[in-house]
Enzyme design. Structure first.
Site, PDB file in Angstrom:
ATOM      1  CG  HIS A  23      68.507  53.614  15.599  1.00  0.00           C
ATOM      2  ND1 HIS A  23      69.338  54.584  16.106  1.00  0.00           N
ATOM      3  CD2 HIS A  23      68.307  53.943  14.301  1.00  0.00           C
ATOM      4  CE1 HIS A  23      69.621  55.461  15.151  1.00  0.00           C
ATOM      5  NE2 HIS A  23      69.010  55.083  14.041  1.00  0.00           N
TER       6      HIS A  23
ATOM      7  CG  ASN B 123      65.366  59.072   8.706  1.00  0.00           C
ATOM      8  OD1 ASN B 123      64.842  58.061   9.150  1.00  0.00           O
ATOM      9  ND2 ASN B 123      66.592  59.064   8.205  1.00  0.00           N
TER      10      ASN B 123
ATOM     11  CG  ASP C 166      71.516  53.704  12.365  1.00  0.00           C
ATOM     12  OD1 ASP C 166      70.406  53.917  11.847  1.00  0.00           O
ATOM     13  OD2 ASP C 166      72.435  54.555  12.376  1.00  0.00           O
TER      14      ASP C 166
ATOM     15  CG  HIS D 193      70.621  54.403   1.644  1.00  0.00           C
ATOM     16  ND1 HIS D 193      69.718  55.428   1.676  1.00  0.00           N
ATOM     17  CD2 HIS D 193      71.311  54.481   2.813  1.00  0.00           C
ATOM     18  CE1 HIS D 193      69.847  56.108   2.798  1.00  0.00           C
ATOM     19  NE2 HIS D 193      70.807  55.549   3.518  1.00  0.00           N
TER      20      HIS D 193
HETATM   21  O1  DOR Z   1      74.018  56.287   8.358  1.00  0.00           O
HETATM   22  C1  DOR Z   1      72.921  56.762   8.629  1.00  0.00           C
HETATM   23  N1  DOR Z   1      71.824  56.497   7.870  1.00  0.00           N
HETATM   24  N2  DOR Z   1      72.782  57.566   9.696  1.00  0.00           N
HETATM   25  C2  DOR Z   1      71.658  58.258   9.935  1.00  0.00           C
HETATM   26  O2  DOR Z   1      71.601  58.970  10.907  1.00  0.00           O
HETATM   27  C3  DOR Z   1      70.507  58.165   9.009  1.00  0.00           C
HETATM   28  C4  DOR Z   1      70.530  56.874   8.315  1.00  0.00           C
HETATM   29  C5  DOR Z   1      69.533  56.792   7.185  1.00  0.00           C
HETATM   30  O3  DOR Z   1      68.361  57.091   7.405  1.00  0.00           O
HETATM   31  O4  DOR Z   1      69.911  56.397   6.076  1.00  0.00           O
HETATM   32 ZN    ZN Z   2      69.488  55.832  12.186  1.00  0.00          ZN
HETATM   33 ZN    ZN Z   3      71.333  58.704  13.365  1.00  0.00          ZN
END
Ligand code: DOR
Ligand code: ZN
Ligand code: ZN
Length: 477
Positions: A98, A132, A339, A343
């Site tokens: 992920h 995404n 995860d 950004h």
């Molecule tokens: O904190 C997050 N950032 N959770 C998500 O589900 C998406 C992710 C992102 O793509 O920045």
């Molecule tokens: Zn994610």
């Molecule tokens: Zn997520």
């Protein structure tokens, strides 16, 4: 990126002293091209502690043509590259199921090269990217486009998840293009779907079942998320985005999954109660994932750090964090994933409602978890199963996640005793911040080997874009 693209290449006949190799002075030798006409260079890791199945043994590993050819107490052959690893522990390369590698129109946040460089520095030899992106990975064509763009730019192996769709033919096409799963993002779906309608979700689950394709779920119920209004602090934002959004979404998906019977993987579970709901159903079709941040950090950190600790699902109470860690230690979740969601600081350092959720995680996960091992809070076996063996099984990467003859040459050498401090300034990711900034660590990545190639060693990037391969589901690793 302070990557070094030259790589040491030794001819088999050339004898270099182990001291030179151990000191890394071979780096300074002239090395025009790594790939000789005979193909990939061979590699021997000598006299290491090796994690094989359930224990460490002492021995050496020969990697040739990108695969492990031999694991033995002593290896008499010589190789193009040799590492004397007396104080090091060799683990199967970590697999992160992920990550958000961004690239394309989001390259300003991260791109395939910087993201996979961060992975290499963090000991991850394979990662699977979330859909995404911009444009989103929401069709077979987009998946092919993303795959093409990635190949030649990546330093570790990369696979792709695709967006959840309810049209069987399109789902089948995405699977044929190599998708590892389709991702159902319940807070706001990637491809337009009315996810609050059970009939729509049932169609998604049925398409997953029929294809068959794993369904990965971001389980937060949109109807339970706080409504738009002024929120002053991140602590308030986190408190309002309550755990019941997660419990209710997980319960709903479990109820629908029971009817359809497809494989469902729950991403970044943040509560012990949710994990229990998933694991109490005796179904081989269900799996779950925890992150380093949800198992180590809590709302207390949000209060202190604000945007640096803002992600979704958000951090929970200190008690929830302790319970989640304990569950992880017991092996209740199937895998750990970072995860990794980079950004820019500009996008994050904004008022709470406008701040982008997500933190980089690829370069902190292993040092943090090795620290837990050194503190006696986590067993090494659990670490390896959560970060390598189990993700390999879940995503059907058959020749990964294990050190044995014939397995892929994906390895990470760790120095269990090396102390460090998390310093986001030094990240290879474009995102130079972390809620773990300043944390003291014990245990560090020494060398990362991908497809038999040394891509990272002691703070230096030795790999080059193209050393990683694009992974396709059903391609068996
Ligand atoms: O904190 C997050 N950032 N959770 C998500 O589900 C998406 C992710 C992102 O793509 O920045
Ligand atoms: Zn994610
Ligand atoms: Zn997520």
């Amino acid at each position: 990126m302070n990557a070094k693209h030259g790589q040491t290449t030794l001819s088999r006949k050339t004898a270099y002293s182990y001291a030179q190799i151990a000191l890394g002075t071979l780096n300074n030798l002239k090395s025009p091209e790594r790939e000789s006409s005979t193909g990939l260079p061979s590699l021997i890791i000598r006299d290491a502690h090796i994690w094989t199945k359930n224990a460490t043994t002492r021995g050496s590993i020969l990697v040739e043509r990108g695969r492990i050819q031999k694991i033995a107490r002593r290896i008499i052959e010589r190789a193009d590259e040799e590492i004397l690893a007396r104080r090091l522990l060799v683990l199967p390369g970590l697999i992160d199921g992920h990550v958000h590698l961004r690239d394309m129109k989001l390259s300003y946040k991260e791109d395939f090269t910087t993201g996979t460089t961060a992975a290499a520095a963090g000991g991850f030899t394979s990662v699977i990217d979330m859909p995404n992106s911009l444009p989103p990975t929401d069709s077979a064509e987009r998946l092919v486009e993303r795959t093409k763009r990635a190949s030649g730019k990546i330093l570790v192996n990369v696979g792709f998840h695709a967006a959840a769709l309810d049209d069987y033919d399109k789902v089948r096409a995405m699977k044929a293009a190599g998708a590892f799963s389709m991702k159902l993002y319940l807070p706001s779906p990637i491809a337009p779907l009315d996810v609050n309608d059970d009939k729509v979700v049932v169609r998604v689950l049925s398409a997953a079942k029929r294809t068959p394709l794993l369904l990965t779920v971001h389980a937060e119920d949109r109807t339970k998320l706080p409504r738009t209004r002024e929120i002053e602090t991140f602590a308030e934002l986190v408190r309002l985005r309550r755990g019941n959004a997660e419990t209710s979404a997980v319960r709903r998906i479990l109820r629908l999954q029971r009817r359809i019977g497809c494989r469902v993987h729950f991403c970044h579970v943040s509560l012990r109660s949710t994990l229990s709901a998933i694991s109490s159903r005796p179904s081989s079709c269900l799996s779950s994932e925890v992150t380093p941040h949800h198992t180590l950090l809590s709302e207390d950190h949000v209060r202190r750090l604000g945007w640096k600790a803002w992600m979704v699902p958000p951090l929970r109470s200190p008690k929830d964090t302790r319970q989640l860690f304990r569950a992880m230690k017991m092996g209740i979740p199937t895998i750990m994933a970072t995860d990794h969601a980079p950004h820019t600081i500009k996008e994050k350092a904004r008022p709470p409602r406008k701040s982008s959720p997500g933190i980089p995680g690829l370069e902190t996960a292993l040092p943090l978890m090795l620290t837990m091992v050194n503190k006696g809070r986590l067993s090494l076996g659990r670490l390896v199963s959560l970060l390598s063996t189990n993700p390999a099984k879940l995503f059907d990467l058959r020749s990964k996640g294990i050190l044995e003859n014939g397995a892929d040459g994906d390895l990470v050498l760790v120095d269990l005793k090396k102390r460090g401090r998390i310093d986001p300034e030094k990240f290879f990711s474009k995102a130079h911040y972390s809620p773990f900034e300043g944390w003291k660590t014990e245990g560090a990545v020494h060398t990362t080997v991908v497809n038999g190639l040394i891509v990272y060693r002691e703070g230096e990037i030795l790999g080059k874009p193209g050393d990683g391969k694009v992974l396709k589901s059903g391609g068996h690793g």
